[in-house]
Design an enzyme around this catalytic site. Structure first.
Site, PDB file in Angstrom:
ATOM      1  N   LYS A  20       0.875  -1.186   0.000  1.00 44.36           N
ATOM      2  CA  LYS A  20       0.000   0.000   0.000  1.00 44.36           C
ATOM      3  C   LYS A  20       0.899   1.219   0.000  1.00 44.36           C
ATOM      4  CE  LYS A  20      -4.405   1.041   0.054  1.00 44.36           C
ATOM      5  NZ  LYS A  20      -5.570   0.317  -0.494  1.00 44.36           N
ATOM      6  N   ASP A  67      -6.957   4.421  -4.660  1.00 46.70           N
ATOM      7  CA  ASP A  67      -7.608   4.244  -3.349  1.00 46.70           C
ATOM      8  C   ASP A  67      -8.242   5.607  -3.052  1.00 46.70           C
ATOM      9  OD1 ASP A  67      -7.915   2.354  -0.948  1.00 46.70           O
ATOM     10  OD2 ASP A  67      -7.186   4.159   0.041  1.00 46.70           O
TER      11      ASP A  67
HETATM   12  P1  NDP Z   1     -12.985   7.752  -2.885  1.00 46.91           P
HETATM   13  O1  NDP Z   1     -11.940   8.760  -2.591  1.00 46.91           O
HETATM   14  O2  NDP Z   1     -13.470   7.584  -4.272  1.00 46.91           O
HETATM   15  O3  NDP Z   1     -14.252   7.980  -1.951  1.00 46.91           O
HETATM   16  C1  NDP Z   1     -14.160   7.984  -0.570  1.00 46.91           C
HETATM   17  C2  NDP Z   1     -15.509   8.396  -0.029  1.00 46.91           C
HETATM   18  O4  NDP Z   1     -15.510   8.254   1.397  1.00 46.91           O
HETATM   19  C3  NDP Z   1     -15.822   9.853  -0.311  1.00 46.91           C
HETATM   20  O5  NDP Z   1     -17.204  10.017  -0.432  1.00 46.91           O
HETATM   21  C4  NDP Z   1     -15.303  10.537   0.960  1.00 46.91           C
HETATM   22  O6  NDP Z   1     -15.886  11.793   1.231  1.00 46.91           O
HETATM   23  C5  NDP Z   1     -15.731   9.536   1.995  1.00 46.91           C
HETATM   24  N1  NDP Z   1     -14.911   9.678   3.207  1.00 46.91           N
HETATM   25  C6  NDP Z   1     -13.552   9.732   3.292  1.00 46.91           C
HETATM   26  N2  NDP Z   1     -13.179   9.895   4.561  1.00 46.91           N
HETATM   27  C7  NDP Z   1     -14.319   9.953   5.269  1.00 46.91           C
HETATM   28  C8  NDP Z   1     -14.612  10.108   6.638  1.00 46.91           C
HETATM   29  N3  NDP Z   1     -13.622  10.281   7.551  1.00 46.91           N
HETATM   30  N4  NDP Z   1     -15.910  10.083   7.014  1.00 46.91           N
HETATM   31  C9  NDP Z   1     -16.898   9.912   6.101  1.00 46.91           C
HETATM   32  N5  NDP Z   1     -16.680   9.775   4.799  1.00 46.91           N
HETATM   33  C10 NDP Z   1     -15.414   9.800   4.392  1.00 46.91           C
HETATM   34  O7  NDP Z   1     -12.391   6.364  -2.326  1.00 46.91           O
HETATM   35  P2  NDP Z   1     -12.834   4.891  -2.671  1.00 46.91           P
HETATM   36  O8  NDP Z   1     -14.292   4.844  -2.919  1.00 46.91           O
HETATM   37  O9  NDP Z   1     -11.892   4.371  -3.684  1.00 46.91           O
HETATM   38  O10 NDP Z   1     -12.483   4.135  -1.303  1.00 46.91           O
HETATM   39  C11 NDP Z   1     -13.419   4.024  -0.239  1.00 46.91           C
HETATM   40  C12 NDP Z   1     -12.975   2.907   0.687  1.00 46.91           C
HETATM   41  O11 NDP Z   1     -12.912   1.673  -0.049  1.00 46.91           O
HETATM   42  C13 NDP Z   1     -11.587   3.075   1.311  1.00 46.91           C
HETATM   43  O12 NDP Z   1     -11.568   2.480   2.592  1.00 46.91           O
HETATM   44  C14 NDP Z   1     -10.703   2.256   0.373  1.00 46.91           C
HETATM   45  O13 NDP Z   1      -9.512   1.834   1.001  1.00 46.91           O
HETATM   46  C15 NDP Z   1     -11.624   1.093   0.087  1.00 46.91           C
HETATM   47  N6  NDP Z   1     -11.302   0.329  -1.117  1.00 46.91           N
HETATM   48  C16 NDP Z   1     -11.253   0.931  -2.340  1.00 46.91           C
HETATM   49  C17 NDP Z   1     -10.985   0.189  -3.465  1.00 46.91           C
HETATM   50  C18 NDP Z   1     -11.036   0.773  -4.829  1.00 46.91           C
HETATM   51  O14 NDP Z   1     -10.968   0.003  -5.795  1.00 46.91           O
HETATM   52  N7  NDP Z   1     -11.185   2.068  -4.990  1.00 46.91           N
HETATM   53  C19 NDP Z   1     -10.671  -1.253  -3.364  1.00 46.91           C
HETATM   54  C20 NDP Z   1     -10.843  -1.804  -2.045  1.00 46.91           C
HETATM   55  C21 NDP Z   1     -11.109  -1.010  -0.975  1.00 46.91           C
HETATM   56  P3  NDP Z   1     -15.061  13.139   0.917  1.00 46.91           P
HETATM   57  O15 NDP Z   1     -15.171  13.330  -0.551  1.00 46.91           O
HETATM   58  O16 NDP Z   1     -15.762  14.162   1.732  1.00 46.91           O
HETATM   59  O17 NDP Z   1     -13.649  12.893   1.395  1.00 46.91           O
END
Ligand code: NDP
Length: 448
Positions: free
Chosen positions: A129, A169
């Site tokens: 990571k 991510d």
């Molecule tokens: P994005 O950056 O596309 O989206 C993240 C989302 O979560 C945004 O809506 C963001 O809001 C919100 N968020 C972030 N921090 C917080 C917080 N502290 N409280 C509430 N909401 C929050 O990321 P991903 O969708 O890619 O990733 C989301 C999760 O999935 C992570 O844990 C990641 O590690 C996991 N993941 C992702 C993969 C992928 O293929 N993308 C694969 C496997 C796991 P805001 O815009 O306000 O920050």
């Protein structure tokens, strides 16, 4: 689950002392250890080979300076990380997180989880990571590009198509991967599949964008069916509104569920008629604005400040897809009290240990992240295969392979949970199935 095995307790204590300032990493190790007891008791050979001592220590941790200049000409310095956690079963593979909360402990916890997740996918990928404490929010395209180029100017010497293949991510989507890929290609003077999540016109895979959210729903569907349930007609909460959340919402809706809420780090929207995903995509993927904008398009919807409140909405199924520890013990109790029967994790480690205890006490079905969200990295693995073959599969072909992989992940979790005396505990099943494959490879390689 409490750990009783003396060897595991002692190793956990030593791990805590060596990583005292990294609570997320300790949390992830504790969770895995809490389920490995029956394996350790049957497999003294793995203990003798020092597999556990080695598995809690990353193979390599790289920390570097990332200087960049903003649009006003002001100099900034961020910190970059790449933790190459474990390469026992394949080249290092794992995403890059860009978020101000990033520090070594977050990257180590994510790398540790990635090792087991990648093992579960059935594909030959080790775990890694990376990331930076850079905050992409509010930055111009030019600032994002200069940051990504600077980040890659150091990272490029540590990665490679057969060595370490980063991906997206939180905060790293197609735009950021594009800038990083461009800079890698320029410096290394080679066009290879060194990153995944690439754009379709330069080696990306169809269905990669959808993969984590879709995969989460494929896994959850299998888990529901195995327990005599289905998505059909269920009320669902999806936290977050990023890549994972959007495509989880899309697939859950296709399965006949009604998603009534989504969120971002400022607050959540509740739309009792069902989330209009086209509106969310417009706000988040096109305009890059806040989820609060949603109520301008949907007059019956409500917006509430603060993200925890989303878990107070009555639902059948909760799909946390935002970030680590977003469901604490209190929120889990509210979910259970309101009749929620299933929690399945799109985000990495979104449930605190207290929340997980509550799921088990309340008899809820629990789909753990390292199995349920493995569809993203699995499809990244398929992107690597396509790049190596200089060939690309259709959306339907990739989606069908993803679907098969998620089915086999559920089967592996289910079978391991039964074999080791914890039927229905898919957290234990995921940890054990993921661990055994990596442990066998580590033992075979000798003490390296
Ligand atoms: P994005 O950056 O596309 O989206 C993240 C989302 O979560 C945004 O809506 C963001 O809001 C919100 N968020 C972030 N921090 C917080 C917080 N502290 N409280 C509430 N909401 C929050 O990321 P991903 O969708 O890619 O990733 C989301 C999760 O999935 C992570 O844990 C990641 O590690 C996991 N993941 C992702 C993969 C992928 O293929 N993308 C694969 C496997 C796991 P805001 O815009 O306000 O920050």
């Amino acid at each position: 689950m409490a750990i009783k095995n003396a060897y595991l307790l002692d190793l956990l204590e030593r791990t805590k002392q060596r990583n005292a300032n990294e609570p997320e990493f300790i949390q992830a190790v504790t969770e895995v250890f809490s389920t490995l007891e029956p394996v350790i008791e049957q497999r003294q050979d793995l203990v003798d080979a020092g597999v556990l001592e080695r598995i809690v220590e990353p193979e390599r941790q790289i920390i570097f300076r990332v200087p960049w200049v903003d649009d006003k000409g002001v100099f900034h310095v961020n910190r970059g990380f790449r933790v190459q956690y474990n390469s026992a079963i394949g080249p290092y593979k794992g995403g890059i997180r860009l978020h101000p909360s990033v520090y070594l402990g977050i990257i180590k916890f994510l790398g540790f989880e990635q090792v087991f997740k990648n093992s579960l996918t059935t594909l030959p990928m080790g775990g890694a990571k990376g990331g930076s404490d850079f905050d992409p929010k509010g930055k111009s395209d030019g600032e994002i590009m200069r940051f990504c180029q600077s980040f890659m100017t150091e990272l490029y010497r540590h990665i490679g198509a057969d060595l370490d293949v980063p991906a997206g991510d939180i905060g790293t989507g197609a735009r950021e991967i594009g800038y990083m890929f461009g800079q890698y290609k320029r410096i290394a003077n080679e066009f290879v599949g060194v990153l995944t999540g690439k754009g379709l016109v330069y080696g990306g895979s169809l269905a990669r964008k959808e993969a984590t959210g879709y995969g989460l729903c494929y896994f959850t569907h299998e888990m529901l069916q195995a327990n005599g349930m289905s998505f059909d007609g269920k009320t669902v909460l999806v936290s977050g509104s990023g890549n994972v959340a959007i495509y989880a919402c899309e697939k859950a809706t296709e399965y006949g569920a009604k998603v009534v809420a989504m969120s971002d780090s400022n607050g959540y929207v509740y739309d009792k008629d069902g989330i209009d995903l086209d509106v969310v995509k417009q706000i988040k993927e096109v305009e890059r604005k806040r989820i609060s904008e949603y109520v301008k398009y949907r007059k019956n919807a409500e917006y509430h400040e603060g993200c925890k409140g989303i878990w107070t909405i009555p639902c059948d199924i909760a799909l946390p897809c935002a970030t680590q520890n977003e469901i604490d013990g209190e929120s889990a109790k509210i979910l259970a009290k309101n009749g929620c029967k299933v929690v399945s994790e799109g985000a990495n480690m979104p449930s605190t240990p207290e929340a997980i205890d509550t799921y088990f006490e309340a008899g809820m079905l629990y789909g753990p992240a390292k199995a349920a969200n493995a569809g993203g990295v699995a499809t990244s693995g398929l992107e690597m295969s396509q790049n190596s073959m200089r060939y690309s599969w259709s959306f339907e072909e990739v989606d069908a392979k993803l679907h098969d992989i998620m089915k086999s992940i559920f089967k592996a979790c289910d079978e391991a949970s039964k074999k080791y005396g914890m039927p229905g505990n898919y957290m234990a099943g995921a940890n054990i199935a993921g661990f055994i494959k990596v442990a066998e490879a580590m033992k075979a390689h000798g003490n390296v």
